[in-house]
Design an enzyme around this catalytic site. Structure first.
Site, mmCIF file in Angstrom:
data_model
loop_
_atom_site.group_PDB
_atom_site.id
_atom_site.type_symbol
_atom_site.label_atom_id
_atom_site.label_comp_id
_atom_site.label_asym_id
_atom_site.label_seq_id
_atom_site.Cartn_x
_atom_site.Cartn_y
_atom_site.Cartn_z
ATOM 1 N N GLY A 25 0.791 -1.202 0.000
ATOM 2 C CA GLY A 25 0.000 0.000 0.000
ATOM 3 C C GLY A 25 0.831 1.263 0.000
ATOM 4 O O GLY A 25 0.410 2.294 -0.534
ATOM 5 N N VAL A 29 8.945 -3.071 -2.934
ATOM 6 C CA VAL A 29 10.065 -3.783 -2.334
ATOM 7 C C VAL A 29 10.883 -4.450 -3.433
ATOM 8 O O VAL A 29 10.345 -5.211 -4.251
ATOM 9 C CB VAL A 29 9.600 -4.839 -1.316
ATOM 10 C CG1 VAL A 29 10.805 -5.516 -0.667
ATOM 11 C CG2 VAL A 29 8.706 -4.202 -0.249
ATOM 12 N N ASP A 138 0.851 -5.158 13.899
ATOM 13 C CA ASP A 138 0.387 -5.888 12.710
ATOM 14 C C ASP A 138 1.072 -7.244 12.600
ATOM 15 O O ASP A 138 1.411 -7.687 11.499
ATOM 16 C CB ASP A 138 0.633 -5.063 11.456
ATOM 17 C CG ASP A 138 -0.219 -5.528 10.266
ATOM 18 O OD1 ASP A 138 -1.308 -6.072 10.506
ATOM 19 O OD2 ASP A 138 0.212 -5.353 9.115
#
Length: 343
Positions: A25, A29, A138
């Site tokens: 989001g 990477v 998370d």
């Protein structure tokens, strides 16, 4: 790994980029190799989000969190972009192996003893994270890699400084992944404690043991309602009896009722003792056995890097010594919070 696209950079700070590992989001990477031949995962904020203050704040905070946390159970920071480089990026060690999600989906749930060893490894990771004054917020199966040397926690994109007086996001905003989210996190990302990460650890272990989560519903609102409802118990079907007690405690509705990380470690060690492994395996050996049982390489994994092009100094392993990123983001966060902060 996918090939680089024409618009992608091929070199960042002397790191040769070889391909794309993923896109999230907030950022892209890349797989890269440093001048001294070390494989790294390089995360760069998306160009369209660079000027968005909330997205930039989260990205910088993730880099800050990684720079403050160093240990064998987390993917460690290798280097960062210079202060004046745009868009910013940071590089962490590249960890080969499947995520817990991928492993369970392809090979099935873990046995009780392997899940207990996983629990011990994750408590080690969360301990160093919390000691750095950070909440992960998370922790989930897809953020845990089953590496060659044991489990490693990755992705600090939703990390928060526990000593900070507020968030860089709206205080009423729900932040996290619903299937692993603590009840108090459903209502607000504000005023969370380390107990929220303990709850997420319990949810991860339920998935690792059963291939399902404590709460699953057809829609996200229905799931969040069930999680927040103290009268709705988690689904522990399939959890081995020896682990029902510890997992139930981690998933307690009230944060104060959940065990500490040291108590979780003790409970997991008790499970291994019940299986006769306590006298056979020390902590490192338990994790080594877990790695031997769960480490798999993907067919799409990049090949080993070429011989080193040059040697260069690494960031200090002692996280108390601020890196360029830590110092830059700490200054920014102090301004954002409007007061002196303890970092």
């Amino acid at each position: 790994m996918d090939p680089l696209k024409p618009a992608d950079p091929t070199d960042l700070g002397g790191i040769a980029l070889r391909g794309r590992l993923g896109r999230g989001g907030m950022g892209i990477v890349y797989y890269g190799v440093t001048l001294d031949g070390e494989p790294v995962a390089v995360k760069m904020i998306r160009a369209d989000l660079f000027e968005v203050s909330e997205a930039r704040g989260r990205f910088d905070r993730e880099g800050l969190a990684i720079g403050m946390v160093q240990g064998p159970r987390v993917a460690n920071l290798v280097t960062t972009s210079p202060p004046d480089e745009a868009p910013p990026w940071f590089a962490v060690e590249y960890v080969r192996g499947l995520t817990v999600t991928e492993y369970v989906t392809e090979y099935g749930p873990l046995s009780a003893d392997l899940a207990a060893a996983l629990g011990i490894g994750l408590t080690e990771a969360l301990t160093v994270i919390h000691q750095a004054g950070i909440l992960h917020r998370d922790l989930k199966p897809s953020n845990i890699l089953l590496g060659k040397d044991g489990p490693k926690v990755i992705d600090f994109g939703l990390a928060a400084l526990t000593a900070a007086p507020g968030e860089l996001t709206r205080t009423a905003e729900t932040i996290g992944t619903p299937v692993c989210m603590a009840p108090e996190q459903v209502n607000s990302a504000k005023d969370l404690t380390t107990a929220a990460d303990v709850y997420s650890l319990g949810a991860v272990l339920v998935f690792a043991l059963t291939a399902h989560y404590p709460y699953q519903r057809p829609t996200v609102p229905a799931m969040l309602y069930a999680i927040a409802d103290a009268a709705t118990p988690p689904n522990l079907a399939g959890v081995p009896e020896v682990l029902v007690g510890p997992v139930t405690a981690m998933l307690a509705h009230a944060p104060a009722a959940r065990p500490s990380l040291s108590e979780v470690t003790e409970a997991m060690a008790g499970v291994l003792a019940a299986s006769g492994q306590a006298t056979l395996f020390g902590s490192a050996d338990r994790l080594r056995r877990l790695a031997e049982a769960t480490y798999r390489e993907r067919p799409t994994d990049p090949p080993p890097p070429d011989p080193p092009r040059a040697r260069r100094p690494r960031l200090p392993e002692n996280p108390s010594v601020p890196s360029v990123l830590v110092q830059r983001v700490a200054d920014q966060l102090r301004r954002d919070y409007g007061r002196d902060a303890p970092f």
